[in-house]
Write a protein that holds these residues in place. Structure first.
Motif, mmCIF file in Angstrom:
data_model
loop_
_atom_site.group_PDB
_atom_site.id
_atom_site.type_symbol
_atom_site.label_atom_id
_atom_site.label_comp_id
_atom_site.label_asym_id
_atom_site.label_seq_id
_atom_site.Cartn_x
_atom_site.Cartn_y
_atom_site.Cartn_z
ATOM 1 N N LEU A 450 0.814 -1.220 0.000
ATOM 2 C CA LEU A 450 0.000 0.000 0.000
ATOM 3 C C LEU A 450 0.844 1.266 0.000
ATOM 4 O O LEU A 450 0.386 2.320 -0.468
ATOM 5 C CB LEU A 450 -0.939 -0.006 1.212
ATOM 6 N N SER A 451 2.076 1.172 0.508
ATOM 7 C CA SER A 451 2.938 2.361 0.510
ATOM 8 C C SER A 451 3.273 2.832 -0.901
ATOM 9 O O SER A 451 3.707 3.973 -1.095
ATOM 10 C CB SER A 451 4.237 2.071 1.278
ATOM 11 N N GLY A 452 3.072 1.962 -1.882
ATOM 12 C CA GLY A 452 3.333 2.354 -3.259
ATOM 13 C C GLY A 452 2.252 3.232 -3.870
ATOM 14 O O GLY A 452 2.486 3.892 -4.887
ATOM 15 N N ILE A 453 1.062 3.263 -3.259
ATOM 16 C CA ILE A 453 -0.042 4.035 -3.844
ATOM 17 C C ILE A 453 0.267 5.533 -3.873
ATOM 18 O O ILE A 453 0.141 6.176 -4.934
ATOM 19 C CB ILE A 453 -1.362 3.739 -3.100
ATOM 20 N N PRO A 454 0.667 6.176 -2.735
ATOM 21 C CA PRO A 454 1.008 7.603 -2.829
ATOM 22 C C PRO A 454 2.185 7.868 -3.760
ATOM 23 O O PRO A 454 2.226 8.906 -4.440
ATOM 24 C CB PRO A 454 1.340 7.985 -1.380
ATOM 25 N N VAL A 455 3.144 6.943 -3.809
ATOM 26 C CA VAL A 455 4.276 7.104 -4.727
ATOM 27 C C VAL A 455 3.777 7.148 -6.167
ATOM 28 O O VAL A 455 4.230 7.965 -6.980
ATOM 29 C CB VAL A 455 5.292 5.955 -4.539
ATOM 30 N N TYR A 456 2.819 6.287 -6.492
ATOM 31 C CA TYR A 456 2.266 6.245 -7.856
ATOM 32 C C TYR A 456 1.597 7.560 -8.220
ATOM 33 O O TYR A 456 1.843 8.121 -9.302
ATOM 34 C CB TYR A 456 1.272 5.087 -7.970
ATOM 35 N N PHE A 457 0.758 8.055 -7.332
ATOM 36 C CA PHE A 457 0.000 9.273 -7.665
ATOM 37 C C PHE A 457 0.890 10.515 -7.690
ATOM 38 O O PHE A 457 0.631 11.433 -8.466
ATOM 39 C CB PHE A 457 -1.152 9.458 -6.674
ATOM 40 N N ILE A 458 1.959 10.538 -6.881
ATOM 41 C CA ILE A 458 2.840 11.709 -6.871
ATOM 42 C C ILE A 458 3.799 11.701 -8.055
ATOM 43 O O ILE A 458 3.954 12.711 -8.754
ATOM 44 C CB ILE A 458 3.628 11.771 -5.542
#
Length: 495
Positions: A450-458
């Motif tokens: 789940l930590s990859g989700i903000p990385v994806y959107f940013i």
């Protein structure tokens, strides 16, 4: 796109005038060459599957199954399950003939976000952790004879592991043929080692020493949680059956050679694994096997006499070959991810003289070296099995979904629908059951994903980034291109 960015992109594509005459170069860029034949494909699958696991830790199956009989059953069924999974991946690999394996299939079936999350956990945990631990195992077994009565120094093990990681990265950067020759030689070496174990075990069996295997199913643990954990241990030793799918674009005639390589490799590995475990069970008592940290070494000490030194050597050779195969295949995963815009474009560059993805290989090497510095890197392996099983479940779900979504798509290989359904059910069992048995490891694995989700959107979804950030990215990409004598692969997605 601002004018200066277009200029930088154009410079990336035309960096070397000499490359204009290269055979695989076109107006858009260059491609990785198709240099892998059937034998190379078999060597990659067998070489990556047979790492340190079968030599070091078969006790994981026995301690959770509780008996010799069920333990052998787990080894057979783990091989069958891996074969079913590999056949499903053969359909995916010929329907979607792209390198990148699970990343390419999840992207095609479910879109960019789930594919990025797989790339994210592969980048953080799965690939570099596996490579680091394989390199450390190699160093441990090479150095152990020099410190016969104690463990080798911590710094010496780390240093040798770093050296061998850099050496194999350099070989893979220099030439694909060199990398595949290394793989062929060390795959043959590790098979020879396993044949030695099998012959020694069969000789003991012929002499009538059957007391250790006469217990059969005595002591079997039938609890679902322990059965699942025994399968985790078995499947861990078969891990790598999908690595040829990472390099599909470099495989000659992939529609024929991919399934052929799978159908040759998996039955051969399963047959060898079962015979090796029979040999272990014949020669070693249950107590000796469970108390050993390196089963093959204990086997050699008990049976091979003055030749017992060969077992640590064979374990080192096995891990060397497995590390080479993993570096070769997994670097293509990050290469494809960068080509799709999910990692910096510099990682999608190809050396125009060697036709190798040098920046991707160097990037993987750096991440692995960072993990080698971490003292408790072995802790990360606790989270790998769950995360890998989860994304394997995603991939086989993608196969079923694409059967519904694109029923008329070209499928050079189309497996019976029962195979992906069976594989899906078993993968779901292996994903859900640890939630009850090992909730802490599962929770940490979910957090990493789940930590990859903000990385994806940013970094991926956000298109209107500040100009200074885009200029910095262009400068980094162009610097890497000049440093590694590279141009962009074709099919790289532009912003």
């Amino acid at each position: 796109m601002p004018r200066e960015h277009k200029v930088a992109a154009a410079e990336l594509q035309t960096l070397s005038p000499a490359s204009a005459s290269a055979p695989d170069k076109d107006d858009r860029g260059i491609q990785l060459k198709k240099e892998l034949g059937l034998l190379d494909g078999v060597a990659i699958i067998v070489g990556v599957i047979i790492g340190a696991g079968i030599f070091v830790s078969p006790k994981g199956v026995l301690v959770n199954s509780g008996s010799v009989g069920l333990g052998l059953g787990v080894w057979v069924l783990s091989g069958v399950l891996s074969m079913i999974g590999a056949l499903c991946y053969a359909e995916l690999g010929t329907m979607i003939p792209k390198s990148g394996g699970d990343y390419a299939y999840i992207s095609e079936a479910f879109g960019p976000l789930p594919a990025f999350l797989y790339l994210w956990v592969a980048l953080l945990v799965i690939v570099p952790t596996g490579n680091a631990i394989t390199a450390l195992t190699f160093a441990q077994y090479i150095l152990q004879p020099l410190w016969a009565n104690c463990n080798p120094p911590y710094e010496a093990i780390r240093l040798l592991a770093a050296v061998i990681t850099c050496l194999l990265t350099a070989i893979n950067c220099y030439n694909v043929k060199w990398a595949t020759r290394v793989q062929d030689v060390f795959t043959a070496t590790k098979i020879l080692a396993l044949v030695v174990i099998v012959l020694a075990g069969l000789w003991t069996l012929v002499r009538g020493e059957t007391s250790n295997i006469s217990t059969g199913f005595e002591g079997t643990r039938y609890e679902p949680g322990h059965i699942a954990l025994s399968f985790y241990s078995g499947l861990f030793s078969y891990a790598g059956w999908n690595y040829l799918n990472f390099v599909t674009e470099e495989l000659k005639n992939p529609f024929k050679n991919l399934p052929k390589a799978i159908c040759i490799s998996l039955p051969m590995v399963t047959f060898i694994y079962v015979l090796v475990n029979i040999s272990y069970y014949v020669v070693l008592t249950k107590e000796e096997l469970l108390s050993s940290d390196a089963v093959a070494v204990t086997f050699g000490d008990k049976l091979l006499g003055w030749m017992s030194w060969t077992m640590p050597f064979f374990v080192a050779c096995s891990t060397f070959g497995a590390l080479n195969g993993a570096i070769f295949a997994s670097a293509r995963l990050f290469f494809v991810g960068a080509r799709e815009g999910h990692l910096p474009k510099a990682i999608a560059l190809i050396n125009y003289e060697r036709y190798t993805p040098v920046p991707s290989l160097v990037f993987l090497c750096i991440v692995t070296l960072v993990l080698l510095v971490i003292k408790d890197v072995y802790v990360l392996i606790n989270y790998v099995s769950f995360v890998e099983s989860l994304f394997t479940l995603f991939s086989v779900s993608g196969l079923l979904w694409l059967r519904l979504k694109r029923p008329n798509a070209k499928r050079p290989i189309k497996v019976n629908i029962l195979l992906p359904i069976i594989f899906f059910i078993i993968c779901a069992f292996l994903v859900v059951l640890p939630c009850y048995v090992r909730p802490w490891e599962v929770g940490v694995g979910v957090v990493i994903i789940l930590s990859g989700i903000p990385v994806y959107f940013i970094f991926i979804q956000w298109k209107n980034k500040p100009r200074w950030l885009e200029n910095l990215a262009d400068t980094f990409n162009f610097t890497c291109a000049k440093m590694f004598m590279c141009v962009l692969s074709d099919e790289v997605k532009s912003d």
